[in-house]
Design a protein around this motif. Structure first.
Motif, PDB file in Angstrom:
ATOM      1  N   MET A   1       1.533  72.342   1.434  1.00 34.76           N
ATOM      2  CA  MET A   1       2.628  73.284   1.603  1.00 34.76           C
ATOM      3  C   MET A   1       3.906  72.634   1.096  1.00 34.76           C
ATOM      4  O   MET A   1       4.119  71.436   1.223  1.00 34.76           O
ATOM      5  N   LYS A   2       4.738  73.450   0.490  1.00 37.25           N
ATOM      6  CA  LYS A   2       5.955  72.911  -0.126  1.00 37.25           C
ATOM      7  C   LYS A   2       7.146  73.766   0.297  1.00 37.25           C
ATOM      8  O   LYS A   2       7.060  74.992   0.266  1.00 37.25           O
ATOM      9  N   ILE A   3       8.235  73.131   0.716  1.00 32.76           N
ATOM     10  CA  ILE A   3       9.424  73.908   1.023  1.00 32.76           C
ATOM     11  C   ILE A   3      10.673  73.181   0.506  1.00 32.76           C
ATOM     12  O   ILE A   3      10.680  71.962   0.340  1.00 32.76           O
ATOM     13  N   ILE A   4      11.703  73.970   0.249  1.00 31.52           N
ATOM     14  CA  ILE A   4      12.976  73.398  -0.190  1.00 31.52           C
ATOM     15  C   ILE A   4      13.981  73.575   0.942  1.00 31.52           C
ATOM     16  O   ILE A   4      14.100  74.668   1.505  1.00 31.52           O
ATOM     17  N   THR A   5      14.674  72.496   1.289  1.00 31.15           N
ATOM     18  CA  THR A   5      15.756  72.615   2.268  1.00 31.15           C
ATOM     19  C   THR A   5      17.084  72.356   1.566  1.00 31.15           C
ATOM     20  O   THR A   5      17.126  71.692   0.533  1.00 31.15           O
ATOM     21  N   HIS A   6      18.154  72.893   2.131  1.00 26.58           N
ATOM     22  CA  HIS A   6      19.468  72.827   1.479  1.00 26.58           C
ATOM     23  C   HIS A   6      20.505  72.076   2.305  1.00 26.58           C
ATOM     24  O   HIS A   6      21.692  72.075   1.964  1.00 26.58           O
ATOM     25  N   SER A   7      20.063  71.454   3.405  1.00 30.67           N
ATOM     26  CA  SER A   7      20.976  70.677   4.248  1.00 30.67           C
ATOM     27  C   SER A   7      20.149  69.798   5.170  1.00 30.67           C
ATOM     28  O   SER A   7      18.964  70.084   5.409  1.00 30.67           O
ATOM     29  N   PRO A   8      20.758  68.729   5.697  1.00 29.80           N
ATOM     30  CA  PRO A   8      20.026  67.903   6.667  1.00 29.80           C
ATOM     31  C   PRO A   8      19.536  68.729   7.857  1.00 29.80           C
ATOM     32  O   PRO A   8      18.417  68.521   8.328  1.00 29.80           O
ATOM     33  N   SER A   9      20.357  69.673   8.324  1.00 32.98           N
ATOM     34  CA  SER A   9      19.933  70.428   9.516  1.00 32.98           C
ATOM     35  C   SER A   9      18.725  71.311   9.206  1.00 32.98           C
ATOM     36  O   SER A   9      17.869  71.515  10.063  1.00 32.98           O
ATOM     37  N   GLU A  10      18.619  71.800   7.967  1.00 29.89           N
ATOM     38  CA  GLU A  10      17.420  72.571   7.605  1.00 29.89           C
ATOM     39  C   GLU A  10      16.184  71.680   7.592  1.00 29.89           C
ATOM     40  O   GLU A  10      15.093  72.093   7.989  1.00 29.89           O
TER      41      GLU A  10
END
Ligand code: ADP
Ligand code: MG
Length: 146
Positions: free
Chosen positions: A1-10
């Motif tokens: 599974m692959k996901i992109i986060t846009h901040s440390p909190s994400e």
């Protein structure tokens, strides 16, 4: 599974979902360079495991322990480990991994000594605040993404 986060909190939120699904015997092995977000992800794991939000980098300690009522999280940093002798001298083989959870930064340095069921988490920096996180979990955490 692959996901992109846009901040440390994400990243922390994502890891929290995984942490809530971890069980005794799980070994998380990170791949990814300095500043990728391995320690940040581990902070989320600890929160998800109900162990609080106090995770800090174990670089100088080699291992930090976060104790729960039933399960302890061992957070290793293997940056300086380059041989089996190095690893042995850390006491790595004496930890009760079957009854607890371990998260290992710089797991590349101990790849020969990881169990077969290791959950690999690769974090790639794809922008200043963007991280691509690939989790090789054999489908175990599918419920976290519904
Ligand atoms: P590592 O343990 O891999 O060296 P850290 O978790 O200590 O990395 O540091 C990650 C750094 O990247 C922190 O300074 C954090 O604020 C920053 N950062 C920026 N965007 C993200 C993101 N999406 N996820 C995680 N960390 C991020
Ligand atoms: Mg780190």
């Amino acid at each position: 599974m692959k996901i992109i986060t846009h901040s440390p909190s994400e990243t922390i939120k994502t890891a929290e979902k995984i942490g809530a699904l971890l069980r005794a015997g799980d070994m998380i092995a990170y791949k990814g360079g300095l500043g990728a977000g391995k320690t940040t992800f581990t902070r989320g794991l600890a929160i998800g495991m109900g162990l609080g939000d106090s995770v800090t980098s174990p670089t100088f300690a080699l291992v930090n322990e976060y104790r729960g009522d039933r399960i302890t999280l061992y957070h290793f940093d293997m940056y300086r480990i380059s041989s089996e002798e190095d690893l042995e001298s850390t006491g790595f083989y004496d930890y009760p991994f079957e009854d607890n959870v371990a998260a290992v930064e710089w797991s590349e340095n101990i790849s020969d000594f990881l169990p077969e069921e290791t959950i690999f988490v690769t974090i790639n920096c794809v922008g200043e605040n963007d991280r691509e996180i690939i989790i090789e979990d054999g489908g175990r955490f599918a419920a976290a993404w519904d």
